[in-house]
Design a protein around this motif. Structure first.
Motif, PDB file in Angstrom:
ATOM      1  N   GLY A  69       0.556  -1.226   0.250  1.00  0.00           N
ATOM      2  CA  GLY A  69      -0.144   0.057   0.121  1.00  0.00           C
ATOM      3  C   GLY A  69       0.644   1.318  -0.001  1.00  0.00           C
ATOM      4  O   GLY A  69       0.160   2.086  -0.640  1.00  0.00           O
ATOM      5  N   SER A  70       2.250   1.297   0.808  1.00  0.00           N
ATOM      6  CA  SER A  70       2.773   2.143   0.549  1.00  0.00           C
ATOM      7  C   SER A  70       3.957   2.354  -0.563  1.00  0.00           C
ATOM      8  O   SER A  70       3.545   4.142  -1.312  1.00  0.00           O
ATOM      9  CB  SER A  70       3.608   1.840   2.036  1.00  0.00           C
ATOM     10  N   ALA A  71       4.058   1.557  -1.287  1.00  0.00           N
ATOM     11  CA  ALA A  71       5.139   1.543  -2.820  1.00  0.00           C
ATOM     12  C   ALA A  71       3.425   2.142  -3.080  1.00  0.00           C
ATOM     13  O   ALA A  71       3.965   2.703  -4.636  1.00  0.00           O
ATOM     14  CB  ALA A  71       5.077  -0.024  -2.663  1.00  0.00           C
ATOM     15  N   ALA A  72       2.631   1.391  -3.601  1.00  0.00           N
ATOM     16  CA  ALA A  72       1.871   2.790  -4.211  1.00  0.00           C
ATOM     17  C   ALA A  72       1.635   4.263  -4.171  1.00  0.00           C
ATOM     18  O   ALA A  72       1.496   4.545  -4.759  1.00  0.00           O
ATOM     19  CB  ALA A  72       0.371   1.817  -3.966  1.00  0.00           C
ATOM     20  N   ASP A  73       1.881   4.937  -2.910  1.00  0.00           N
ATOM     21  CA  ASP A  73       1.569   5.815  -2.859  1.00  0.00           C
ATOM     22  C   ASP A  73       2.529   7.010  -3.209  1.00  0.00           C
ATOM     23  O   ASP A  73       2.568   7.594  -3.755  1.00  0.00           O
ATOM     24  CB  ASP A  73       0.845   5.866  -1.058  1.00  0.00           C
ATOM     25  N   ARG A  74       3.891   5.724  -2.911  1.00  0.00           N
ATOM     26  CA  ARG A  74       4.662   6.368  -3.110  1.00  0.00           C
ATOM     27  C   ARG A  74       5.209   6.824  -4.846  1.00  0.00           C
ATOM     28  O   ARG A  74       6.504   7.547  -5.095  1.00  0.00           O
ATOM     29  CB  ARG A  74       6.154   6.211  -1.601  1.00  0.00           C
ATOM     30  N   LEU A  75       5.159   5.680  -4.663  1.00  0.00           N
ATOM     31  CA  LEU A  75       5.876   5.301  -6.315  1.00  0.00           C
ATOM     32  C   LEU A  75       5.054   4.683  -7.427  1.00  0.00           C
ATOM     33  O   LEU A  75       5.125   5.398  -8.390  1.00  0.00           O
ATOM     34  CB  LEU A  75       6.322   3.685  -6.450  1.00  0.00           C
ATOM     35  N   GLY A  76       3.335   5.287  -6.950  1.00  0.00           N
ATOM     36  CA  GLY A  76       2.505   5.071  -8.178  1.00  0.00           C
ATOM     37  C   GLY A  76       2.499   3.789  -7.949  1.00  0.00           C
ATOM     38  O   GLY A  76       2.244   2.598  -8.171  1.00  0.00           O
ATOM     39  N   ALA A  77       0.247   3.720  -8.107  1.00  0.00           N
ATOM     40  CA  ALA A  77       0.132   2.462  -8.148  1.00  0.00           C
ATOM     41  C   ALA A  77       0.091   1.721  -9.338  1.00  0.00           C
ATOM     42  O   ALA A  77       0.452   0.303  -9.262  1.00  0.00           O
ATOM     43  CB  ALA A  77      -1.176   2.676  -8.073  1.00  0.00           C
ATOM     44  N   ARG A  78       0.374   2.632 -10.512  1.00  0.00           N
ATOM     45  CA  ARG A  78       0.518   1.693 -11.733  1.00  0.00           C
ATOM     46  C   ARG A  78       1.588   0.697 -12.015  1.00  0.00           C
ATOM     47  O   ARG A  78       1.985  -0.274 -12.013  1.00  0.00           O
ATOM     48  CB  ARG A  78       0.931   2.612 -13.021  1.00  0.00           C
ATOM     49  N   LEU A 199       7.689   5.673   8.177  1.00  0.00           N
ATOM     50  CA  LEU A 199       7.466   5.423   9.121  1.00  0.00           C
ATOM     51  C   LEU A 199       6.204   6.731   9.872  1.00  0.00           C
ATOM     52  O   LEU A 199       5.255   6.439   9.951  1.00  0.00           O
ATOM     53  CB  LEU A 199       8.644   5.760   9.977  1.00  0.00           C
ATOM     54  N   GLY A 200       6.332   7.460   9.072  1.00  0.00           N
ATOM     55  CA  GLY A 200       5.246   9.026   9.509  1.00  0.00           C
ATOM     56  C   GLY A 200       3.670   8.502   9.252  1.00  0.00           C
ATOM     57  O   GLY A 200       3.046   8.864   9.600  1.00  0.00           O
ATOM     58  N   ASP A 201       4.224   7.763   7.749  1.00  0.00           N
ATOM     59  CA  ASP A 201       2.985   7.487   6.050  1.00  0.00           C
ATOM     60  C   ASP A 201       1.642   6.578   7.973  1.00  0.00           C
ATOM     61  O   ASP A 201       0.657   7.075   8.135  1.00  0.00           O
ATOM     62  CB  ASP A 201       3.160   6.982   5.502  1.00  0.00           C
ATOM     63  N   TRP A 202       3.233   6.066   8.325  1.00  0.00           N
ATOM     64  CA  TRP A 202       2.649   4.820   8.903  1.00  0.00           C
ATOM     65  C   TRP A 202       2.506   5.093  10.008  1.00  0.00           C
ATOM     66  O   TRP A 202       0.679   4.285  10.816  1.00  0.00           O
ATOM     67  CB  TRP A 202       3.584   3.105   9.117  1.00  0.00           C
TER      68      TRP A 202
END
Length: 420
Positions: A69-78, A199-202
């Motif tokens: 989920g965090s990877a989708a937010d930071r790198l783009g879901a696509r 970590l701040g996102d989590w």
């Protein structure tokens, strides 16, 4: 077909994600239900080693949803969706080609990590692209997922007439096609910075008490939904004395889903709050276990007519359970992103599915214990009563959160992004 007609109303990205989910579930259920038999009978592994291989796959997926989920937010879901499908291709190919424990464990890790990547990413992308029609988009998502879950085992059974490797390579080929299709067609979207560290996102998501309370309240839904693969099929087999009766459960669900899912979601969306329908759907899911409970203690019938009569309450329970899922699930998926910032949609879905994985494992353990205890003590009603309790408690918890105004209200309509 109504679902195919309705999907054309959505942007190209949503259409591709719906087809993607059909392929994902087809490929998954084509292989995974038969994996334990392959490991134990074809490769001669002990039950302990089979459990380790299957457990590693499950742990790799359920434990890493938050990462996906965090990877989708930071790198783009696509990109995360494409990477997940590519990893699933490699993992399933290894299941086909590898016989050693090391290769099979690597296949399990890759297959599980793949699910951890694309599951939250697909839902985050879908929630963003669908705009104000999120509930309808997730309703269609459920239709395509359910259809894939029916096609997969049927295709897998046919391919097993050749051998397991034919099934595994076919599943890998499905994911390879999905990877290529998304790389070529799925539009890239600009990724907005989250504004804090990982970590701040989590911390932000975990400290959202309203969201955590809602995720915990939904434990009953995940537990009951999993009984479509454990308790309900077992009840159908016991009631009829026919192993194929479990297939009737999935047939009932697929036909009902294709016929009614979108109509139900569209009708309910304008008739009350999301919390009302989530709570009502959960209560119906719990009550679905009452009809099978009435015949659970009866002996296996001798003859076709008695078998049909005993099968009817179990199939009625399956139908009610599917209807409860169809009522609640699209609104649950629509609600999850509204708990926080849009930049963290993937992280919210990731944590939600971490909770769901723990709930499914714990709930199945409770139901399994109740099945064993019921068999030992002659209390065949016990596992069905446990599921009834799960449903009613979850429904009450959601209603209580709504009463406390802890659930987000539906935001004002926002136009969906222009079709690419």
């Amino acid at each position: 077909m109504n679902a195919l007609h309705e999907m054309r109303r959505f942007p190209l990205a949503v259409q591709l994600l719906l087809v993607n989910q059909l392929g994902v579930n087809t490929g998954f259920y084509l292989l995974v239900p038969y994996l334990a038999v392959h490991l134990g009978e074809d490769l001669g592994m002990s039950a302990a080693l089979v459990g380790i291989v299957l457990g590693v796959r499950n742990l790799s997926q359920q434990g890493l949803f938050l990462i996906g989920g965090s990877a989708a937010d930071r790198l783009g879901a696509r990109g995360v969706i494409i990477a997940g499908c590519a990893l699933r291709t490699l993992g399933f190919a290894l299941f086909a080609l590898g016989d050693s424990l090391a290769v099979l464990l690597a296949a399990s890790v890759l297959s599980g990590l793949a699910g951890a990547l694309f599951n939250p990413a697909v839902r985050a992308y879908l929630a963003t692209e669908a705009g104000a029609d999120k509930a309808e988009a997730f309703a269609l998502f459920n239709v395509f997922a359910t259809t894939g879950a029916l096609i997969g085992p049927l295709l897998g059974s046919a391919l097993l007439l050749v051998d397991f490797r034919a099934s595994a390579l076919t599943a890998a080929a499905i994911f390879a096609v999905l990877t290529l299709a998304q790389a070529l067609v799925l539009p890239a979207r600009e990724v907005a910075p989250t504004g804090s560290s990982l970590l701040g996102d989590w911390r932000e998501v975990v400290s959202n008490k309203r969201f955590v309370a809602f995720a915990l309240a939904m434990v009953g839904m995940f537990t009951m939904e999993n009984q479509l693969y454990l308790l309900i099929p077992d009840g159908a087999r016991r009631a009829t004395g026919w192993d194929g009766a479990a297939g009737l459960v999935f047939l009932v669900g697929t036909v009902t889903n294709l016929s009614l899912q979108l109509r139900i979601t569209r009708a309910l969306k304008s008739r009350g709050s999301r919390a009302r329908w989530i709570s009502g759907g959960l209560a119906l899911m719990g009550l679905a276990f009452v009809p099978p409970m009435t015949v659970a203690a009866l002996a296996t019938p001798d003859g076709l007519l008695p078998a049909i009569l005993l099968a009817l309450p179990v199939l009625a329970g399956a139908l009610l359970l599917y209807l409860g899922v169809m009522i609640a699930q699209p609104f649950v998926m629509e609600l999850v992103p509204d708990f926080g910032r849009g930049e963290l949609t993937g992280t919210y879905f990731g944590l939600f599915y971490v909770v769901s994985g723990i709930a499914a494992a714990g709930g199945n353990a409770v139901v399994g214990w109740a099945m064993d205890a019921g068999a030992r003590t002659g209390s065949a009603w016990l596992p069905w009563a446990c599921c009834l309790a799960f449903g009613l408690l979850s429904a009450a918890a959601v209603a209580w959160l709504h009463r406390l105004r802890s659930l987000p209200a539906r935001p004002a309509p926002v136009p969906a992004p222009a079709q690419a």
